[in-house]
Design a protein around this motif. Structure first.
Motif, PDB file in Angstrom:
ATOM      1  N   ASP A  91      -1.485   5.970   5.340  1.00  0.00           N
ATOM      2  CA  ASP A  91      -2.562   5.022   5.044  1.00  0.00           C
ATOM      3  C   ASP A  91      -2.593   4.610   3.570  1.00  0.00           C
ATOM      4  OD1 ASP A  91      -3.124   7.608   4.327  1.00  0.00           O
ATOM      5  OD2 ASP A  91      -5.252   7.548   4.875  1.00  0.00           O
ATOM      6  N   HIS A  92      -1.589   5.019   2.789  1.00  0.00           N
ATOM      7  CA  HIS A  92      -1.567   4.715   1.357  1.00  0.00           C
ATOM      8  C   HIS A  92      -0.642   3.542   1.031  1.00  0.00           C
ATOM      9  CE1 HIS A  92      -3.648   8.483   0.994  1.00  0.00           C
ATOM     10  NE2 HIS A  92      -3.640   8.437  -0.337  1.00  0.00           N
ATOM     11  N   THR A  93      -1.031   2.762   0.034  1.00  0.00           N
ATOM     12  CA  THR A  93      -0.154   1.723  -0.523  1.00  0.00           C
ATOM     13  C   THR A  93       0.716   2.400  -1.586  1.00  0.00           C
ATOM     14  OG1 THR A  93      -1.795   0.019  -0.123  1.00  0.00           O
ATOM     15  CG2 THR A  93      -0.145  -0.457  -1.821  1.00  0.00           C
ATOM     16  N   PHE A 129      -5.932  -3.962  -6.780  1.00  0.00           N
ATOM     17  CA  PHE A 129      -6.271  -3.360  -5.483  1.00  0.00           C
ATOM     18  C   PHE A 129      -7.758  -3.009  -5.456  1.00  0.00           C
ATOM     19  CE2 PHE A 129      -1.730  -2.761  -5.726  1.00  0.00           C
ATOM     20  CZ  PHE A 129      -1.332  -3.058  -4.432  1.00  0.00           C
ATOM     21  N   PRO A 130      -8.384  -3.080  -4.263  1.00  0.00           N
ATOM     22  CA  PRO A 130      -9.805  -2.700  -4.178  1.00  0.00           C
ATOM     23  C   PRO A 130     -10.016  -1.280  -4.707  1.00  0.00           C
ATOM     24  CG  PRO A 130      -8.988  -3.558  -2.069  1.00  0.00           C
ATOM     25  CD  PRO A 130      -7.811  -3.472  -2.974  1.00  0.00           C
ATOM     26  N   ASP A 156     -11.558   1.183  -3.613  1.00  0.00           N
ATOM     27  CA  ASP A 156     -11.448   2.304  -2.677  1.00  0.00           C
ATOM     28  C   ASP A 156     -10.065   2.365  -1.994  1.00  0.00           C
ATOM     29  OD1 ASP A 156     -11.755   0.005  -1.278  1.00  0.00           O
ATOM     30  OD2 ASP A 156     -13.285   0.768   0.106  1.00  0.00           O
ATOM     31  N   ALA A 157      -9.122   1.566  -2.477  1.00  0.00           N
ATOM     32  CA  ALA A 157      -7.781   1.578  -1.854  1.00  0.00           C
ATOM     33  C   ALA A 157      -7.124   2.934  -2.062  1.00  0.00           C
ATOM     34  CB  ALA A 157      -6.923   0.477  -2.473  1.00  0.00           C
ATOM     35  N   LYS A 158      -6.397   3.371  -1.030  1.00  0.00           N
ATOM     36  CA  LYS A 158      -5.680   4.645  -1.152  1.00  0.00           C
ATOM     37  C   LYS A 158      -4.293   4.332  -1.698  1.00  0.00           C
ATOM     38  CE  LYS A 158      -8.091   7.073   2.506  1.00  0.00           C
ATOM     39  NZ  LYS A 158      -8.034   7.591   3.855  1.00  0.00           N
ATOM     40  N   LEU A 159      -3.983   4.892  -2.863  1.00  0.00           N
ATOM     41  CA  LEU A 159      -2.751   4.507  -3.551  1.00  0.00           C
ATOM     42  C   LEU A 159      -1.886   5.719  -3.875  1.00  0.00           C
ATOM     43  CD1 LEU A 159      -4.385   2.068  -6.173  1.00  0.00           C
ATOM     44  CD2 LEU A 159      -3.381   1.453  -3.955  1.00  0.00           C
ATOM     45  N   ARG A 215      -9.314   5.530 -11.218  1.00  0.00           N
ATOM     46  CA  ARG A 215      -8.759   5.765  -9.870  1.00  0.00           C
ATOM     47  C   ARG A 215      -8.394   7.233  -9.704  1.00  0.00           C
ATOM     48  NH1 ARG A 215      -7.926   0.603  -6.966  1.00  0.00           N
ATOM     49  NH2 ARG A 215      -8.495  -0.875  -8.589  1.00  0.00           N
TER      50      ARG A 215
END
Ligand code: 13P
Ligand code: SF4
Length: 321
Positions: free
Chosen positions: A117-119, A150-151, A153-156, A174
């Motif tokens: 689920d991560h970018t 990226f937003p 709350d994005a998972k990075l 982040r």
């Protein structure tokens, strides 16, 4: 104190003439990174940081048949991906990168697969295979801006440099998942060495590359890519600067501001005054001459990997505008 051969004085007028003659004869263009020897920077058609070298690759290559990349292997690969019709040569293919080596593609693929689920954001200091596993690339010159795109709350995932990743986490607020890699050159700078230089030169701003460890970054007045540090050094009113990045950058700083004093931070485990990247220093005038003469060694890349890597490279170039 033992003197190291930081500014390779081995080039001669004859060697330069030969390179210029071969360059014309072969319709070649020479690109160089700020960390290579000053003599090689001086003969290059274009010198830049990793971002500019990627941004300008196609334009700088222009109508040339051959592009010679004086830098390290991943830079040659990026130029080849961006200029597939050109022959891309390097003075020495052994010019690798400890940071890129700290992220083997198979292990990184497992890491990415474990976090579906991560970018995936990767530094350009990676092999083409790691780039192909990434959603977007960054350099130290645009990482802040790209992560910010990226937003919140994005998972990075950020790889491979834990130091650059930690720095970007700190300035963007982040909590990116970091790959545990590092550059052996920048890890050799210490806060203690900077503190002792600062005691002698209290008015000198401290310029730090974000590949350095956290305690070193915390001592900085300016943190940035080689181009950012150079630009600051040239524009600032200060007369002295403490510089914590690879010593090649001092060449352009001294050339651009001859009246200013640039003090390299020595590596923590050495009495030598400069912190050199041995890979970058493989780019000598002699090897550059040989490579133009022999039209070798040449960067050869796998087509499918190149196509997969082009997407995140282009996404980076788009987001950097
Ligand atoms: P920049 O020129 O982007 O700051 O890159 C530093 C570096 O380590 C290149 O290998
Ligand atoms: Fe790689 Fe570090 Fe050398 Fe840059 S300075 S090429 S990151 S080993």
């Amino acid at each position: 104190m033992t003197q190291c051969n930081c500014s390779n004085g081995a080039h001669t007028a004859a060697l330069r003439d030969e390179i210029l003659r071969l360059k014309k004869e072969k319709n070649a263009v020479i690109l160089a990174h700020y960390y290579v020897d000053g003599a090689v920077q001086d003969i290059a058609d274009y010198v830049g940081d990793s971002l500019a070298l990627a941004q300008k690759a196609a334009a700088a290559a222009g109508d040339a048949d051959i592009v010679v990349m004086c830098g390290v292997h991943f830079m040659g690969e990026t130029v080849k991906v961006l200029c597939p019709d050109k022959r891309v040569l390097m003075p020495d293919l052994e010019a690798g990168c400890s940071l890129a080596d700290s992220c083997p593609a198979d292990a990184f693929a497992e890491f990415v697969a474990a976090h579906p689920d991560h970018t995936v954001i990767s530094y350009v200091n990676t092999s083409l295979a790691v780039k192909a596993l990434s959603d977007v690339l960054v350099t130290s010159g645009n990482a802040h801006k790209i992560v910010d795109s990226f937003p919140k709350d994005a998972k990075l995932i950020f790889g491979p440099d834990r130091n650059l990743g930690a720095y970007i986490n700190s300035v963007t607020g982040r909590d990116m998942l970091l790959w545990d890699g590092a550059c052996h050159v920048h890890e050799r700078f210490s806060a203690e060495a900077i503190a002792s230089l600062k005691a002698e030169h209290p008015d000198a701003p401290v310029l730090v590359h974000p590949e350095c460890r956290r305690p070193v970054v915390l001592m900085a007045d300016v943190v940035g890519s080689t181009a950012v540090l150079l630009d600051y050094a040239l524009r600032s009113d200060a007369k002295e600067f403490i510089v914590a990045t690879e010593s090649g950058i001092l060449h352009k700083m001294r050339a651009g501001a001859p009246g200013k004093t640039f003090i390299p931070v020595p590596p923590e485990d050495s009495t030598c005054g400069c912190n050199d990247c041995g890979y970058m220093k493989l780019n000598t005038l002699e090897r550059l001459r040989d490579c133009l003469r022999d039209e070798a060694p040449e960067i050869v890349i796998d087509q499918a990997t190149a196509e997969a890597a082009l997407k995140p490279i282009n996404r980076m170039l788009e987001l950097s505008k």
